[in-house]
Design a protein around this motif. Structure first.
Motif, PDB file in Angstrom:
ATOM      1  N   ARG A  91       0.808  -1.206   0.000  1.00 47.59           N
ATOM      2  CA  ARG A  91       0.000   0.000   0.000  1.00 47.59           C
ATOM      3  C   ARG A  91       0.849   1.267   0.000  1.00 47.59           C
ATOM      4  O   ARG A  91       0.524   2.251  -0.660  1.00 47.59           O
ATOM      5  N   VAL A  92       1.963   1.252   0.744  1.00 51.58           N
ATOM      6  CA  VAL A  92       2.750   2.474   0.910  1.00 51.58           C
ATOM      7  C   VAL A  92       3.292   3.031  -0.408  1.00 51.58           C
ATOM      8  O   VAL A  92       3.099   4.218  -0.695  1.00 51.58           O
ATOM      9  N   PRO A  93       3.979   2.232  -1.251  1.00 49.85           N
ATOM     10  CA  PRO A  93       4.491   2.809  -2.503  1.00 49.85           C
ATOM     11  C   PRO A  93       3.403   3.425  -3.373  1.00 49.85           C
ATOM     12  O   PRO A  93       3.603   4.481  -3.982  1.00 49.85           O
ATOM     13  N   ARG A  94       2.225   2.787  -3.407  1.00 48.12           N
ATOM     14  CA  ARG A  94       1.131   3.318  -4.227  1.00 48.12           C
ATOM     15  C   ARG A  94       0.580   4.605  -3.616  1.00 48.12           C
ATOM     16  O   ARG A  94       0.230   5.543  -4.326  1.00 48.12           O
ATOM     17  N   ALA A  95       0.521   4.647  -2.284  1.00 47.35           N
ATOM     18  CA  ALA A  95      -0.019   5.835  -1.615  1.00 47.35           C
ATOM     19  C   ALA A  95       0.905   7.031  -1.764  1.00 47.35           C
ATOM     20  O   ALA A  95       0.456   8.184  -1.779  1.00 47.35           O
ATOM     21  N   VAL A  96       2.201   6.766  -1.892  1.00 46.11           N
ATOM     22  CA  VAL A  96       3.187   7.852  -1.937  1.00 46.11           C
ATOM     23  C   VAL A  96       3.185   8.582  -3.275  1.00 46.11           C
ATOM     24  O   VAL A  96       3.485   9.781  -3.335  1.00 46.11           O
ATOM     25  N   VAL A  97       2.855   7.883  -4.361  1.00 46.72           N
ATOM     26  CA  VAL A  97       2.993   8.447  -5.708  1.00 46.72           C
ATOM     27  C   VAL A  97       2.336   9.818  -5.877  1.00 46.72           C
ATOM     28  O   VAL A  97       2.983  10.751  -6.372  1.00 46.72           O
ATOM     29  N   PRO A  98       1.069  10.017  -5.514  1.00 43.02           N
ATOM     30  CA  PRO A  98       0.466  11.347  -5.702  1.00 43.02           C
ATOM     31  C   PRO A  98       1.208  12.461  -4.962  1.00 43.02           C
ATOM     32  O   PRO A  98       1.304  13.585  -5.457  1.00 43.02           O
ATOM     33  N   PHE A  99       1.746  12.134  -3.795  1.00 43.83           N
ATOM     34  CA  PHE A  99       2.489  13.130  -3.025  1.00 43.83           C
ATOM     35  C   PHE A  99       3.815  13.453  -3.692  1.00 43.83           C
ATOM     36  O   PHE A  99       4.246  14.610  -3.708  1.00 43.83           O
ATOM     37  N   LEU A 100       4.461  12.433  -4.255  1.00 43.87           N
ATOM     38  CA  LEU A 100       5.697  12.671  -4.996  1.00 43.87           C
ATOM     39  C   LEU A 100       5.427  13.519  -6.235  1.00 43.87           C
ATOM     40  O   LEU A 100       6.242  14.385  -6.595  1.00 43.87           O
ATOM     41  N   VAL A 216      10.409   9.443   6.761  1.00 39.96           N
ATOM     42  CA  VAL A 216       8.945   9.459   6.796  1.00 39.96           C
ATOM     43  C   VAL A 216       8.474   8.471   7.864  1.00 39.96           C
ATOM     44  O   VAL A 216       8.915   7.323   7.890  1.00 39.96           O
ATOM     45  N   LYS A 217       7.590   8.936   8.744  1.00 43.51           N
ATOM     46  CA  LYS A 217       7.039   8.071   9.782  1.00 43.51           C
ATOM     47  C   LYS A 217       5.541   7.891   9.563  1.00 43.51           C
ATOM     48  O   LYS A 217       4.889   8.725   8.935  1.00 43.51           O
ATOM     49  N   ILE A 224       9.083   4.492   8.099  1.00 40.72           N
ATOM     50  CA  ILE A 224       8.718   3.577   7.021  1.00 40.72           C
ATOM     51  C   ILE A 224       9.533   3.810   5.754  1.00 40.72           C
ATOM     52  O   ILE A 224       9.463   3.013   4.808  1.00 40.72           O
ATOM     53  N   GLY A 225      10.300   4.882   5.699  1.00 40.93           N
ATOM     54  CA  GLY A 225      11.085   5.142   4.501  1.00 40.93           C
ATOM     55  C   GLY A 225      11.598   6.568   4.499  1.00 40.93           C
ATOM     56  O   GLY A 225      11.603   7.245   5.533  1.00 40.93           O
ATOM     57  N   MET A 257       2.120  11.120   6.787  1.00 43.73           N
ATOM     58  CA  MET A 257       1.939  10.458   8.067  1.00 43.73           C
ATOM     59  C   MET A 257       0.474  10.095   8.310  1.00 43.73           C
ATOM     60  O   MET A 257       0.163   9.076   8.933  1.00 43.73           O
ATOM     61  N   MET A 258      -0.425  10.910   7.794  1.00 41.87           N
ATOM     62  CA  MET A 258      -1.856  10.672   8.006  1.00 41.87           C
ATOM     63  C   MET A 258      -2.415   9.620   7.052  1.00 41.87           C
ATOM     64  O   MET A 258      -3.543   9.171   7.222  1.00 41.87           O
TER      65      MET A 258
END
Length: 260
Positions: A91-100, A216-217, A224-225, A257-258
């Motif tokens: 889930r984390v890599p997919r969730a991060v993409v829009p923020f990146l 990133v926490k 977590i990364g 974080m949220m």
């Protein structure tokens, strides 16, 4: 949202499949210096008999993950399905993409999300800036943690004793003539990164390139990364890069974080 934080399991040796673990060792025996290996060479690297190594290699050939000319073996693109399964299920890599994507648009520089896997930094997600020369690491890139800003930042999240133990067992190979090779100095730099809440390096992995990273926490406070931005040193001064990049990275990390 589902909590995917790992927990410590009481795993006994009887619960493990030795053959599967050895199969992973066979796969990782191949690297950039040795893209093709014979069964004897794999056996020596992994600690198997030649016949056992050959059976593992032939199994990989049968599944389409390796190929052979009868003497040498090499890995095939189908092996990438293993990494793709992680990217699609995690889930984390997919969730991060829009923020990146937003971070890249804001800074007009390539951004990355990476994590620490043992003694290595692994880049799992990247968004490239629309510029002539794109800096950064492709998803799946693995490097010794000390070589990158993100790796040093994540090392800083460990206990001092763990950092020192890491530095004792690694050989600091300079990738540029300006790369830090003094372990005591590197230890102090890692502690400084922890204290100031971000890391910045220049000319360490590639001449002319600068990296800024921040840990990133998640909501439970677990690291977590790391988020990082890679840019050309000639684009602005070190001070300007910090003033512009660090707040943007911190804001993104706080927002993430949220979500993770």
């Amino acid at each position: 949202m589902i909590d995917q934080s790992p927990v410590d399991l009481d795993i006994q040796k009887r619960d493990l499949i030795e053959g599967l673990m050895k199969g992973f060792d066979v796969i990782t025996a191949f690297d950039s210096d040795s893209p093709q290996l014979s069964a004897s060479e794999v056996a020596e690297r992994v600690g198997l008999t030649r016949s056992a190594a050959r059976r593992y290699l032939l199994t990989l050939v049968h599944t389409g993950m390796a190929a052979s000319d009868g003497k040498k073996f090499w890995l095939m693109p189908r092996l990438l399905n293993l990494g793709q399964s992680y990217l699609e299920s995690a889930r984390v890599p997919r969730a991060v993409v829009p923020f990146l994507q937003r971070l890249t648009q804001q800074l007009q520089e390539s951004t990355n999300f990476s994590l620490l896997d043992g003694d290595e930094i692994v880049y799992v997600t990247r968004v490239t800036a629309a510029q002539l020369v794109n800096a950064g690491f492709e998803p799946g890139t693995r490097l010794p943690a000390y070589t990158t800003t993100a790796g040093r930042v994540l090392l800083g999240m460990r206990e001092d004793a763990e950092i020192q133990a890491y530095l004792e067992r690694v050989n600091l190979i300079p990738h540029t003539h300006m790369a830090m090779t003094d372990k005591a100095a590197l230890f102090q730099e890692i502690l400084t990164m922890r204290r100031q809440g971000y890391g910045i390096t220049e000319n360490q992995f590639e001449m002319g390139m600068r990296g800024i990273a921040i840990a990133v926490k998640n909501r439970n406070g677990r690291v977590i990364g790391a988020l990082s931005v890679t840019s050309n040193i000639a684009a602005c001064s070190r001070e300007e890069a910090i003033a512009r990049g660090v707040p943007a990275l911190q804001t993104t990390a706080n927002t993430l974080m949220m979500w993770v």
